[in-house]
Write an enzyme that holds these catalytic residues in place. Sequence first.
Site, PDB file in Angstrom:
ATOM      1  N   GLY A  45      -4.322   0.898  -1.329  1.00 48.54           N
ATOM      2  CA  GLY A  45      -3.970  -0.518  -1.387  1.00 48.54           C
ATOM      3  C   GLY A  45      -5.043  -1.306  -0.673  1.00 48.54           C
ATOM      4  O   GLY A  45      -5.823  -0.741   0.109  1.00 48.54           O
ATOM      5  N   GLN A  50      -8.394  -8.665   3.959  1.00 51.49           N
ATOM      6  CA  GLN A  50      -9.192  -7.553   4.488  1.00 51.49           C
ATOM      7  C   GLN A  50     -10.660  -7.632   4.063  1.00 51.49           C
ATOM      8  O   GLN A  50     -11.516  -7.004   4.692  1.00 51.49           O
ATOM      9  CB  GLN A  50      -8.607  -6.212   4.041  1.00 51.49           C
ATOM     10  CG  GLN A  50      -7.243  -5.883   4.651  1.00 51.49           C
ATOM     11  CD  GLN A  50      -6.737  -4.546   4.230  1.00 51.49           C
ATOM     12  OE1 GLN A  50      -6.105  -4.422   3.178  1.00 51.49           O
ATOM     13  NE2 GLN A  50      -7.025  -3.531   5.006  1.00 51.49           N
ATOM     14  N   CYS A  94      -4.549   2.217   7.846  1.00 52.33           N
ATOM     15  CA  CYS A  94      -5.009   0.913   7.370  1.00 52.33           C
ATOM     16  C   CYS A  94      -6.540   0.929   7.339  1.00 52.33           C
ATOM     17  O   CYS A  94      -7.180   1.401   8.282  1.00 52.33           O
ATOM     18  CB  CYS A  94      -4.530  -0.191   8.313  1.00 52.33           C
ATOM     19  SG  CYS A  94      -4.989  -1.849   7.737  1.00 52.33           S
ATOM     20  N   LEU A  95      -7.097   0.433   6.260  1.00 50.71           N
ATOM     21  CA  LEU A  95      -8.560   0.445   6.130  1.00 50.71           C
ATOM     22  C   LEU A  95      -9.219  -0.489   7.145  1.00 50.71           C
ATOM     23  O   LEU A  95     -10.404  -0.375   7.420  1.00 50.71           O
ATOM     24  CB  LEU A  95      -8.956   0.070   4.695  1.00 50.71           C
ATOM     25  CG  LEU A  95      -8.466   1.072   3.638  1.00 50.71           C
ATOM     26  CD1 LEU A  95      -8.802   0.587   2.246  1.00 50.71           C
ATOM     27  CD2 LEU A  95      -9.031   2.460   3.885  1.00 50.71           C
ATOM     28  N   HIS A 136       3.217  -2.968   3.014  1.00 46.63           N
ATOM     29  CA  HIS A 136       2.067  -2.974   3.937  1.00 46.63           C
ATOM     30  C   HIS A 136       1.060  -4.045   3.506  1.00 46.63           C
ATOM     31  O   HIS A 136       0.516  -4.773   4.330  1.00 46.63           O
ATOM     32  CB  HIS A 136       1.417  -1.580   3.923  1.00 46.63           C
ATOM     33  CG  HIS A 136       0.175  -1.457   4.739  1.00 46.63           C
ATOM     34  ND1 HIS A 136       0.073  -0.704   5.879  1.00 46.63           N
ATOM     35  CD2 HIS A 136      -1.067  -1.996   4.567  1.00 46.63           C
ATOM     36  CE1 HIS A 136      -1.138  -0.802   6.379  1.00 46.63           C
ATOM     37  NE2 HIS A 136      -1.856  -1.573   5.603  1.00 46.63           N
ATOM     38  N   GLU A 137       0.836  -4.154   2.184  1.00 47.53           N
ATOM     39  CA  GLU A 137      -0.149  -5.131   1.678  1.00 47.53           C
ATOM     40  C   GLU A 137       0.361  -6.556   1.801  1.00 47.53           C
ATOM     41  O   GLU A 137      -0.408  -7.442   2.191  1.00 47.53           O
ATOM     42  CB  GLU A 137      -0.499  -4.836   0.208  1.00 47.53           C
ATOM     43  CG  GLU A 137      -1.088  -3.457  -0.053  1.00 47.53           C
ATOM     44  CD  GLU A 137      -2.208  -3.082   0.889  1.00 47.53           C
ATOM     45  OE1 GLU A 137      -2.351  -1.889   1.175  1.00 47.53           O
ATOM     46  OE2 GLU A 137      -2.907  -3.965   1.405  1.00 47.53           O
ATOM     47  N   HIS A 140      -0.140  -7.921   5.123  1.00 46.06           N
ATOM     48  CA  HIS A 140      -1.512  -8.404   5.368  1.00 46.06           C
ATOM     49  C   HIS A 140      -1.621  -9.885   5.005  1.00 46.06           C
ATOM     50  O   HIS A 140      -2.328 -10.653   5.665  1.00 46.06           O
ATOM     51  CB  HIS A 140      -2.537  -7.628   4.528  1.00 46.06           C
ATOM     52  CG  HIS A 140      -3.058  -6.372   5.178  1.00 46.06           C
ATOM     53  ND1 HIS A 140      -3.764  -6.382   6.354  1.00 46.06           N
ATOM     54  CD2 HIS A 140      -2.988  -5.077   4.804  1.00 46.06           C
ATOM     55  CE1 HIS A 140      -4.108  -5.133   6.677  1.00 46.06           C
ATOM     56  NE2 HIS A 140      -3.645  -4.324   5.758  1.00 46.06           N
TER      57      HIS A 140
HETATM   58  O1  K2U Z   1      -3.976  -1.997   3.480  1.00 49.75           O
HETATM   59  C1  K2U Z   1      -4.697  -1.054   3.686  1.00 49.75           C
HETATM   60  O2  K2U Z   1      -5.417  -0.959   4.678  1.00 49.75           O
HETATM   61  C2  K2U Z   1      -4.707   0.072   2.696  1.00 49.75           C
HETATM   62  C3  K2U Z   1      -3.907   1.227   3.165  1.00 49.75           C
HETATM   63  C4  K2U Z   1      -2.592   1.124   2.416  1.00 49.75           C
HETATM   64  C5  K2U Z   1      -1.491   1.988   2.916  1.00 49.75           C
HETATM   65  C6  K2U Z   1      -1.233   2.119   4.249  1.00 49.75           C
HETATM   66  C7  K2U Z   1      -0.152   2.878   4.667  1.00 49.75           C
HETATM   67  C8  K2U Z   1       0.669   3.514   3.762  1.00 49.75           C
HETATM   68  C9  K2U Z   1       0.390   3.388   2.434  1.00 49.75           C
HETATM   69  C10 K2U Z   1      -0.667   2.621   2.018  1.00 49.75           C
HETATM   70  C11 K2U Z   1      -4.847   2.380   2.869  1.00 49.75           C
HETATM   71  O3  K2U Z   1      -4.612   2.923   1.659  1.00 49.75           O
HETATM   72  S1  K2U Z   1      -4.958   3.527   4.177  1.00 49.75           S
HETATM   73  C12 K2U Z   1      -5.152   5.071   3.512  1.00 49.75           C
HETATM   74  C13 K2U Z   1      -3.831   5.740   3.308  1.00 49.75           C
HETATM   75  C14 K2U Z   1      -3.564   6.341   2.126  1.00 49.75           C
HETATM   76  C15 K2U Z   1      -2.356   6.985   1.941  1.00 49.75           C
HETATM   77  C16 K2U Z   1      -1.414   7.020   2.949  1.00 49.75           C
HETATM   78  C17 K2U Z   1      -1.689   6.404   4.150  1.00 49.75           C
HETATM   79  C18 K2U Z   1      -2.904   5.747   4.342  1.00 49.75           C
HETATM   80 ZN    ZN Z   2      -3.814  -2.236   5.841  1.00 51.37          ZN
END
Ligand code: K2U
Ligand code: ZN
Length: 174
Positions: A45, A50, A94-95, A136-137, A140
């Site tokens: 996501g 971001q 989170c990225l 989560h998105e 943000h």
């Molecule tokens: O928003 C972001 O930073 C993207 C995250 C989204 C996410 C965070 C937590 C749980 C699900 C999605 C990134 O994809 S972080 C990488 C990731 C991938 C799978 C699970 C957890 C984190």
């Molecule tokens: Zn995030």
Amino acid sequence: MLRPILIHPDPRLKKLADPVTDLSDDLRAVASDMLETMYDAPGIGLAAPQIGLSKRLIVLDCVKAEGEAPRPLAMFNPEVIASSDETSVYEEGCLSIPEIYAEVTRPAEVEVRWMDLDGKENQEVFTGLWATCVQHEIDHLDGKLFIDYLKPLKRQMITRKMVKLKRERAREKA
Ligand code: K2U
Ligand code: ZN
């Protein structure tokens, strides 16, 4: 093209993002850059704040099963219109907060309404990882990070680690 991802702490990650009023080819190009950036990270996501754009736009593709077709989604003005009482716990990352993972409890199912790339209104119920990711998105877009759900001491420790990381990255670049 790939976009740089802002790292916490950054005031642009704490702002309330502005609604998208008129869909444009520029915004469609931003959505495409965001998907490219997300896959490259890799992540499942990414929200416009971001990459430094304070607009209510998120992209996601939470298809994790090998062999299953990817399902890249771009959502303009996404909003949760219903959520289950039942909750689920997921170890989130989170990225914008690299290498940090922590358990977050959220509603297990959410119904989301959004406008798609064609300007059409959509409504869909999300469960599992999709539900966690879309919440989560959308957080943000409201300037909320997953570490805001943690105890203050843990959040401060993580923020201090990110300040150090940003200083090291700046030194490498210099
Ligand atoms: O928003 C972001 O930073 C993207 C995250 C989204 C996410 C965070 C937590 C749980 C699900 C999605 C990134 O994809 S972080 C990488 C990731 C991938 C799978 C699970 C957890 C984190
Ligand atoms: Zn995030």
